[in-house]
Design a protein around this motif. Structure first.
Motif, PDB file in Angstrom:
ATOM      1  N   THR A 150       0.828  -1.211   0.000  1.00 24.30           N
ATOM      2  CA  THR A 150       0.000   0.000   0.000  1.00 24.30           C
ATOM      3  C   THR A 150       0.863   1.261   0.000  1.00 24.30           C
ATOM      4  N   ARG A 153       2.427   1.597  -3.414  1.00 25.63           N
ATOM      5  CA  ARG A 153       1.391   1.907  -4.407  1.00 25.63           C
ATOM      6  C   ARG A 153       1.002   3.380  -4.337  1.00 25.63           C
ATOM      7  N   ARG A 154       0.894   3.940  -3.150  1.00 25.87           N
ATOM      8  CA  ARG A 154       0.540   5.347  -3.014  1.00 25.87           C
ATOM      9  C   ARG A 154       1.632   6.252  -3.583  1.00 25.87           C
ATOM     10  N   LYS A 155       2.877   5.877  -3.340  1.00 31.76           N
ATOM     11  CA  LYS A 155       3.982   6.654  -3.899  1.00 31.76           C
ATOM     12  C   LYS A 155       4.005   6.542  -5.422  1.00 31.76           C
ATOM     13  N   GLY A 183      -4.903  -1.527  -2.934  1.00 30.87           N
ATOM     14  CA  GLY A 183      -4.620  -0.552  -3.982  1.00 30.87           C
ATOM     15  C   GLY A 183      -4.221  -1.104  -5.324  1.00 30.87           C
TER      16      GLY A 183
END
Length: 224
Positions: A150, A153-155, A183
């Protein structure tokens, strides 16, 4: 180009137990796989081209693309739809120049420090891994786990924008939902499909999980 990475099957002669790779790939697609990759680390170039051509023939009419792991030369020789590249393989932009604008080019993402290079590359999707432990792929370092996935994935979303990002390693029908909820835009699977006696049934079980959680990408190839 648009690519549907929801159910990404990776077929490998090392886990096929002597079965036809072309038959395995077709069974996975008939069950709902949206993308197929040939990974054959131990085969000769001639063997890989032969296998790729057989899989491409088996998938004819399905509109599901065939990618080749690492080997741009094999993709060119076999008429495959593109390649998946790791950090030590040919650079994506060089592959793009060789394969052309319509080819599908994917890349592996393992570490945050790889994002800046991927942002400049002409890729169509990325796969983060390994998420869980697996006996079907060599992963340097420890597994990310869901929290690590997660975070990366956000980065990736911040740097790569709307590029589809999938997850790989140790994913099964039992944990696929948790990966999507963490994600992922799709799952790349090896053992969960291709060590099973009934590959089509395994694909249908995975696809059923994905159908509940992921929308159909616009202009994506049909799954069967």
């Amino acid at each position: 180009m648009s690519v549907d990475i929801r159910l990404y099957g990776i077929v490998d002669p090392q886990i096929a137990a002597g079965r036809s790779l072309a038959d395995l790939a077709r069974a996975a697609v008939d069950g709902g796989a949206t993308l197929i990759q040939l990974r054959a680390k131990t085969e000769t170039t001639r063997e890989m081209v032969r296998e790729a051509r057989a899989i491409r023939s088996a998938l004819h009419g399905t509109r599901v693309p065939l990618l080749i792991n690492d080997r741009v030369d094999v993709a060119l020789a076999s008429g495959a739809d593109g390649v998946h590249l790791g950090a030590d393989d040919m650079k994506p932009n060089d592959a793009r120049r060789l394969l052309g604008p319509r080819a599908i080019i994917g890349a592996t993402l393992k570490h945050e420090d790889e994002l800046s290079a991927l942002a400049l590359a002409k890729i169509d999707y990325a796969c983060i891994g390994g998420v869980f432990q697996t006996s079907h792929k060599d992963n340097a370092g420890s597994s990310l786990g869901l929290d690590g996935f997660t975070a990366l994935r956000r980065k990736a979303a911040a740097v790569l924008g709307p590029l589809p990002v999938g997850a790989i390693a140790g994913i099964t029908a039992m944990n696929a939902a948790s990966v999507i909820e963490a994600g992922a835009d799709g799952i790349a699977v090896i053992g969960a499909l291709f060590v099973q006696d009934d590959v089509g049934a395994a694909a249908r079980a995975l696809r059923a999980v994905l159908e509940r959680l992921l929308p159909t990408p616009p202009e994506a190839p049909a799954s069967a």
